[in-house]
Design an enzyme around this catalytic site. Structure first.
Site, mmCIF file in Angstrom:
data_model
loop_
_atom_site.group_PDB
_atom_site.id
_atom_site.type_symbol
_atom_site.label_atom_id
_atom_site.label_comp_id
_atom_site.label_asym_id
_atom_site.label_seq_id
_atom_site.Cartn_x
_atom_site.Cartn_y
_atom_site.Cartn_z
ATOM 1 C CG ASP A 56 45.829 19.942 41.975
ATOM 2 O OD1 ASP A 56 45.911 19.439 43.109
ATOM 3 O OD2 ASP A 56 46.781 20.534 41.424
ATOM 4 C CE1 TYR A 61 50.371 25.529 40.643
ATOM 5 C CE2 TYR A 61 48.148 24.656 40.577
ATOM 6 C CZ TYR A 61 49.503 24.456 40.697
ATOM 7 O OH TYR A 61 49.993 23.184 40.859
ATOM 8 C CE LYS A 90 48.837 21.138 44.176
ATOM 9 N NZ LYS A 90 48.300 21.954 43.072
HETATM 10 P P1 NDP Z 1 49.500 18.317 31.918
HETATM 11 O O1 NDP Z 1 50.487 17.214 31.880
HETATM 12 O O2 NDP Z 1 48.166 18.084 32.503
HETATM 13 O O3 NDP Z 1 49.345 18.859 30.408
HETATM 14 C C1 NDP Z 1 48.570 19.990 30.111
HETATM 15 C C2 NDP Z 1 48.779 20.339 28.650
HETATM 16 O O4 NDP Z 1 48.233 19.293 27.828
HETATM 17 C C3 NDP Z 1 48.081 21.609 28.227
HETATM 18 O O5 NDP Z 1 48.914 22.229 27.270
HETATM 19 C C4 NDP Z 1 46.789 21.129 27.573
HETATM 20 O O6 NDP Z 1 46.349 22.030 26.582
HETATM 21 C C5 NDP Z 1 47.236 19.828 26.955
HETATM 22 N N1 NDP Z 1 46.152 18.831 26.886
HETATM 23 C C6 NDP Z 1 45.311 18.473 27.879
HETATM 24 N N2 NDP Z 1 44.465 17.526 27.456
HETATM 25 C C7 NDP Z 1 44.769 17.265 26.166
HETATM 26 C C8 NDP Z 1 44.223 16.387 25.197
HETATM 27 N N3 NDP Z 1 43.198 15.581 25.500
HETATM 28 N N4 NDP Z 1 44.771 16.393 23.958
HETATM 29 C C9 NDP Z 1 45.803 17.199 23.651
HETATM 30 N N5 NDP Z 1 46.364 18.071 24.538
HETATM 31 C C10 NDP Z 1 45.838 18.091 25.788
HETATM 32 O O7 NDP Z 1 50.259 19.578 32.578
HETATM 33 P P2 NDP Z 1 50.246 20.394 33.934
HETATM 34 O O8 NDP Z 1 51.653 20.775 34.161
HETATM 35 O O9 NDP Z 1 49.240 21.465 33.906
HETATM 36 O O10 NDP Z 1 49.866 19.340 35.088
HETATM 37 C C11 NDP Z 1 48.541 19.075 35.471
HETATM 38 C C12 NDP Z 1 48.242 19.662 36.827
HETATM 39 O O11 NDP Z 1 49.103 19.142 37.818
HETATM 40 C C13 NDP Z 1 48.489 21.176 36.935
HETATM 41 O O12 NDP Z 1 47.534 21.939 36.229
HETATM 42 C C14 NDP Z 1 48.480 21.349 38.413
HETATM 43 O O13 NDP Z 1 47.148 21.321 38.934
HETATM 44 C C15 NDP Z 1 49.261 20.112 38.860
HETATM 45 N N6 NDP Z 1 50.714 20.412 39.032
HETATM 46 C C16 NDP Z 1 51.221 20.354 40.304
HETATM 47 C C17 NDP Z 1 52.556 20.596 40.544
HETATM 48 C C18 NDP Z 1 53.078 20.494 41.933
HETATM 49 O O14 NDP Z 1 54.210 20.913 42.178
HETATM 50 N N7 NDP Z 1 52.336 19.954 42.867
HETATM 51 C C19 NDP Z 1 53.490 20.961 39.449
HETATM 52 C C20 NDP Z 1 52.864 20.958 38.138
HETATM 53 C C21 NDP Z 1 51.533 20.685 37.955
HETATM 54 P P3 NDP Z 1 45.057 23.015 26.718
HETATM 55 O O15 NDP Z 1 44.932 23.434 28.153
HETATM 56 O O16 NDP Z 1 45.430 24.143 25.824
HETATM 57 O O17 NDP Z 1 43.878 22.241 26.234
#
Ligand code: NDP
Length: 289
Positions: A56, A61, A90
């Site tokens: 995604d 980004y 997007k």
């Molecule tokens: P998430 O809810 O996916 O959370 C990501 C965070 O959780 C990071 O800090 C990551 O750390 C941590 N994490 C991931 N897996 C684990 C695990 N198994 N255990 C512990 N911690 C974990 O956040 P996002 O806001 O990034 O949302 C996901 C995706 O949704 C985005 O990346 C994007 O592609 C999309 N999005 C779309 C939007 C829109 O307007 N359409 C708005 C916001 C997001 P680390 O990376 O350090 O491992």
């Protein structure tokens, strides 16, 4: 309808079928807030090698270039074809309007190093209803010209979808919105189900905040899974496409390892009951870039 498939040796992946008959993996990798350097490339590559088939991305980004390199390297290392992957990007608000959509699309394709996308989304509805209609007409043109496999929207509320329904001809296949146990979006979810529009969740882990919730931790302990696996599996149980983000190799693997267990109805109900209608992102009715 959903189908679970074994995609390679031990990798399990569930696919959803859109209202146009095309399919999408129910789990993918999110890449928001990932720097446009080796971090992005390595995360995407590691995900593909670990069995992810969906990425995604988004123009805004700022990392499509290195995400694209991760895709190329992942294809080679996993021994798969481009067609095995499902790549989303997007359209950002500065390319809204019927004739600008193609410019936004071609820009993302070029940065990603791809010749088509599987899914292109309008990133936010914005506050101008007539601009939403014109922009969707631009998306329809891309789709009708065969340039993109599927078109959808993100952050649309019911009223935005009703506007499209009243004034345009192609139904979005998907709506990507904020969804996690503190924001369960019941009325939007019911509406999307009644319209055969797939729901997709962004920030499914509430940007990691949900992982320390007592109920989530308790269920994780009960079933011997991690809190992240419980929350991601809860998305799957609700038929929601989900795109947790991680740049950490062992978490990338952990987050996809959720297709060999299920939650009970009682566990699902306990998670649903955590709802607080609480957003961490902007309100779609107000956000304008
Ligand atoms: P998430 O809810 O996916 O959370 C990501 C965070 O959780 C990071 O800090 C990551 O750390 C941590 N994490 C991931 N897996 C684990 C695990 N198994 N255990 C512990 N911690 C974990 O956040 P996002 O806001 O990034 O949302 C996901 C995706 O949704 C985005 O990346 C994007 O592609 C999309 N999005 C779309 C939007 C829109 O307007 N359409 C708005 C916001 C997001 P680390 O990376 O350090 O491992």
């Amino acid at each position: 309808s959903y189908t679970v498939m074994k995609i390679k040796r031990s990798f399990l992946m569930q696919y959803t079928t859109f209202n146009n008959g095309h399919t999408m993996p129910q789990l993918g990798l999110g890449v928001f807030r990932v720097e446009n350097n080796d971090t992005a490339k390595d995360a995407v590559k590691h995900a593909i090698v670990s069995g992810y088939r969906s990425i995604d991305a988004a123009f805004v980004y700022g990392n499509e270039e290195m995400v694209g390199q991760g895709i190329q390297e992942g294809i080679l290392e996993a021994g798969i074809q481009r067609e095995d992957l499902f790549i989303t990007s997007k359209l950002w608000l500065d390319h809204y309007g019927k004739d600008n959509v193609q410019v936004g699309y071609e820009t993302s394709l070029k940065l990603l190093g791809l010749d088509y996308l599987d899914l292109y989304l309008i990133h936010w509805p914005g506050t101008d209803q007539s601009l939403i209609i014109e922009t969707w007409e631009g998306m329809e043109a891309l789709y009708n010209d065969g340039k993109v496999k599927n078109i959808g929207v993100s952050n649309f509320d019911i009223e935005h979808l009703e506007t499209l329904k009243a004034h345009t001809s192609i139904k979005p296949v998907i709506n990507q919105v904020e969804f996690h146990p503190y924001l369960i979006q019941q009325s939007l979810r019911d509406y999307l189900a009644s319209e055969s529009i797939q729901m997709e969740s962004w920030s499914p882990l509430m940007n990691a905040e949900i992982l320390t919730d007592e109920t989530i931790v308790a269920i994780a302990d009960e079933i011997g899974k991690s809190p992240a696996q419980v929350v991601i599996r809860w998305n799957i149980e609700h038929g929601v496409v989900t795109i947790p983000k991680s740049v950490t190799p062992h978490r990338i693997e952990e987050n996809i390892n959720i297709f060999d267990f299920s939650l009970t109805q009682a566990q699902i109900a306990r998670i649903d009951a955590l709802n607080q209608d609480r957003r961490i992102g902007p309100n779609p009715l107000e956000f304008n870039g």
